[in-house]
Write an enzyme that holds these catalytic residues in place. Sequence first.
Site, PDB file in Angstrom:
ATOM      1  N   HIS A 129       0.850  -1.194   0.000  1.00  2.46           N
ATOM      2  CA  HIS A 129       0.000   0.000   0.000  1.00  2.46           C
ATOM      3  C   HIS A 129       0.885   1.244   0.000  1.00  2.46           C
ATOM      4  O   HIS A 129       1.778   1.370   0.843  1.00  2.46           O
ATOM      5  CB  HIS A 129      -0.905   0.001   1.224  1.00  2.46           C
ATOM      6  CG  HIS A 129      -1.783   1.206   1.279  1.00  2.46           C
ATOM      7  ND1 HIS A 129      -2.905   1.330   0.493  1.00  2.46           N
ATOM      8  CD2 HIS A 129      -1.688   2.351   1.980  1.00  2.46           C
ATOM      9  CE1 HIS A 129      -3.468   2.507   0.727  1.00  2.46           C
ATOM     10  NE2 HIS A 129      -2.743   3.147   1.617  1.00  2.46           N
ATOM     11  N   GLN A 165      10.887   2.251  -4.145  1.00  4.76           N
ATOM     12  CA  GLN A 165      11.027   1.520  -2.876  1.00  4.76           C
ATOM     13  C   GLN A 165      10.134   0.285  -2.839  1.00  4.76           C
ATOM     14  O   GLN A 165      10.479  -0.720  -2.211  1.00  4.76           O
ATOM     15  CB  GLN A 165      10.697   2.437  -1.693  1.00  4.76           C
ATOM     16  CG  GLN A 165      11.602   3.648  -1.585  1.00  4.76           C
ATOM     17  CD  GLN A 165      13.066   3.266  -1.580  1.00  4.76           C
ATOM     18  OE1 GLN A 165      13.466   2.337  -0.891  1.00  4.76           O
ATOM     19  NE2 GLN A 165      13.856   3.970  -2.376  1.00  4.76           N
TER      20      GLN A 165
HETATM   21  N1  NHR Z   1      -9.467  -6.036   0.845  1.00  8.08           N
HETATM   22  C1  NHR Z   1      -9.525  -6.090   2.174  1.00  8.08           C
HETATM   23  N2  NHR Z   1     -10.565  -6.723   2.724  1.00  8.08           N
HETATM   24  N3  NHR Z   1      -8.571  -5.559   2.986  1.00  8.08           N
HETATM   25  C2  NHR Z   1      -7.543  -4.904   2.422  1.00  8.08           C
HETATM   26  O1  NHR Z   1      -6.631  -4.374   3.226  1.00  8.08           O
HETATM   27  C3  NHR Z   1      -7.438  -4.777   1.012  1.00  8.08           C
HETATM   28  C4  NHR Z   1      -8.446  -5.370   0.251  1.00  8.08           C
HETATM   29  C5  NHR Z   1      -8.427  -5.265  -1.142  1.00  8.08           C
HETATM   30  C6  NHR Z   1      -7.432  -4.541  -1.766  1.00  8.08           C
HETATM   31  C7  NHR Z   1      -5.479  -3.013  -1.682  1.00  8.08           C
HETATM   32  C8  NHR Z   1      -5.857  -1.570  -1.311  1.00  8.08           C
HETATM   33  C9  NHR Z   1      -4.697  -0.632  -1.201  1.00  8.08           C
HETATM   34  O2  NHR Z   1      -3.573  -1.039  -0.981  1.00  8.08           O
HETATM   35  C10 NHR Z   1      -6.450  -3.918  -0.995  1.00  8.08           C
HETATM   36  C11 NHR Z   1      -6.430  -4.055   0.389  1.00  8.08           C
HETATM   37  C12 NHR Z   1      -8.738  -0.865  -3.608  1.00  8.08           C
HETATM   38  C13 NHR Z   1      -9.482   0.060  -2.877  1.00  8.08           C
HETATM   39  C14 NHR Z   1     -10.791   0.580  -3.418  1.00  8.08           C
HETATM   40  O3  NHR Z   1     -11.375   1.483  -2.832  1.00  8.08           O
HETATM   41  C15 NHR Z   1      -9.025   0.425  -1.641  1.00  8.08           C
HETATM   42  C16 NHR Z   1      -7.841  -0.110  -1.146  1.00  8.08           C
HETATM   43  C17 NHR Z   1      -7.102  -1.030  -1.880  1.00  8.08           C
HETATM   44  C18 NHR Z   1      -7.551  -1.395  -3.122  1.00  8.08           C
HETATM   45  N4  NHR Z   1     -11.298   0.013  -4.530  1.00  8.08           N
HETATM   46  C19 NHR Z   1     -12.593   0.345  -5.171  1.00  8.08           C
HETATM   47  C20 NHR Z   1     -13.640  -0.724  -4.819  1.00  8.08           C
HETATM   48  O4  NHR Z   1     -14.816  -0.343  -4.838  1.00  8.08           O
HETATM   49  C21 NHR Z   1     -12.478   0.338  -6.666  1.00  8.08           C
HETATM   50  C22 NHR Z   1     -11.451   1.273  -7.199  1.00  8.08           C
HETATM   51  C23 NHR Z   1     -11.083   0.962  -8.662  1.00  8.08           C
HETATM   52  O5  NHR Z   1     -11.528  -0.058  -9.221  1.00  8.08           O
HETATM   53  O6  NHR Z   1     -10.296   1.730  -9.216  1.00  8.08           O
HETATM   54  O7  NHR Z   1     -13.309  -1.904  -4.618  1.00  8.08           O
HETATM   55  O8  NHR Z   1      -4.909   0.607  -1.304  1.00  8.08           O
HETATM   56  C1  GAR Z   2       1.591   0.577  -6.726  1.00  9.60           C
HETATM   57  O1  GAR Z   2       2.171   1.838  -6.514  1.00  9.60           O
HETATM   58  C2  GAR Z   2       0.858   0.117  -5.496  1.00  9.60           C
HETATM   59  O2  GAR Z   2       1.468   0.544  -4.308  1.00  9.60           O
HETATM   60  C3  GAR Z   2      -0.454   0.775  -5.659  1.00  9.60           C
HETATM   61  O3  GAR Z   2      -0.730   0.763  -7.028  1.00  9.60           O
HETATM   62  C4  GAR Z   2       0.483   0.700  -7.764  1.00  9.60           C
HETATM   63  C5  GAR Z   2       0.414  -0.492  -8.670  1.00  9.60           C
HETATM   64  O4  GAR Z   2       1.488  -0.486  -9.558  1.00  9.60           O
HETATM   65  N1  GAR Z   2      -1.447   0.055  -4.967  1.00  9.60           N
HETATM   66  C6  GAR Z   2      -2.594   0.590  -4.627  1.00  9.60           C
HETATM   67  O5  GAR Z   2      -2.847   1.747  -4.777  1.00  9.60           O
HETATM   68  C7  GAR Z   2      -3.548  -0.382  -3.997  1.00  9.60           C
HETATM   69  N2  GAR Z   2      -4.781   0.273  -3.803  1.00  9.60           N
HETATM   70  P1  GAR Z   2       1.861  -1.783 -10.391  1.00  9.60           P
HETATM   71  O6  GAR Z   2       0.583  -2.298 -11.038  1.00  9.60           O
HETATM   72  O7  GAR Z   2       2.806  -1.268 -11.420  1.00  9.60           O
HETATM   73  O8  GAR Z   2       2.485  -2.767  -9.466  1.00  9.60           O
END
Ligand code: NHR
Ligand code: GAR
Length: 223
Positions: free
Chosen positions: A114, A178
């Site tokens: 993240h 990083q």
């Molecule tokens: N699921 C859970 N239950 N817990 C976590 O910690 C998760 C997860 C799923 C994905 C990655 C996450 C990040 O690193 C991740 C962690 C998507 C959203 C989001 O709001 C938020 C956080 C992360 C990934 N997604 C929208 C949704 O409605 C869609 C956004 C899009 O499609 O562009 O799912 O930040």
């Molecule tokens: C990365 O910077 C990762 O940290 C971020 O998206 C990029 C994906 O790059 N992740 C998120 O924002 C999760 N919600 P990549 O597809 O080139 O690995």
Amino acid sequence: MIEEAPKPKVVVLISGNGSNLQALIDNLGTEIPADIVCVISNRPDAAGLDRAKNASIHTRVIDHADFEQRELFDAALIREIDKHAADLIVLAGFMRILSNDFVRRYQGRLLNIHPSLLPKYPGLSTHQRALDAKDKKHGVTVHFVIPELDAGPNIIQAEVPVLKQDDAESLANRVQKQEYVIYPIAVKWFVEGRLQLHGDRALLDQEVLPESGLYLDSPHTLH
Ligand code: NHR
Ligand code: GAR
């Protein structure tokens, strides 16, 4: 004939470019003793699918738009992951929130990267939020996934400076450099059996990691 121990099986979930997937691929067989058995994308056009194919890794598209409910999408993901008997599931720029059932099924072997110094800025637009808050430092965290979004115990964190002239894109680029260092380290630790989720903390070599995770301010190498 000497039989080699079977390598741990890793499934990687992506949504886009897949540069973190590439960093893992580049360390397979050398630093990371594991096989990536499948790369799953929820977007058919994800560039990361080509990275997998170029490395002769099996790919699968499970398009969330084909499912009326999140749970049904997650059930399709589970079916594909379990076909491969995955030991570890790695979220690498995967952009769909996962249901509690999904997370509980794989809890302890589900990692995410993240782009913030968690617990700061869970969710989306982390780089812009760090700029808006005038933070002097920003960074990236690898954590175990628990049902609550971006709240699982931290494993490893790397910091980057925020510069006066930064915009969200320049800051993201600095953070991503990083990412390519710390995600392979965390995956290496996991597949070597050194990393565990224990209650609400992460353990490395049976020792509780600090709440920030192992903190790197100038990470350069795998170890
Ligand atoms: N699921 C859970 N239950 N817990 C976590 O910690 C998760 C997860 C799923 C994905 C990655 C996450 C990040 O690193 C991740 C962690 C998507 C959203 C989001 O709001 C938020 C956080 C992360 C990934 N997604 C929208 C949704 O409605 C869609 C956004 C899009 O499609 O562009 O799912 O930040
Ligand atoms: C990365 O910077 C990762 O940290 C971020 O998206 C990029 C994906 O790059 N992740 C998120 O924002 C999760 N919600 P990549 O597809 O080139 O690995």
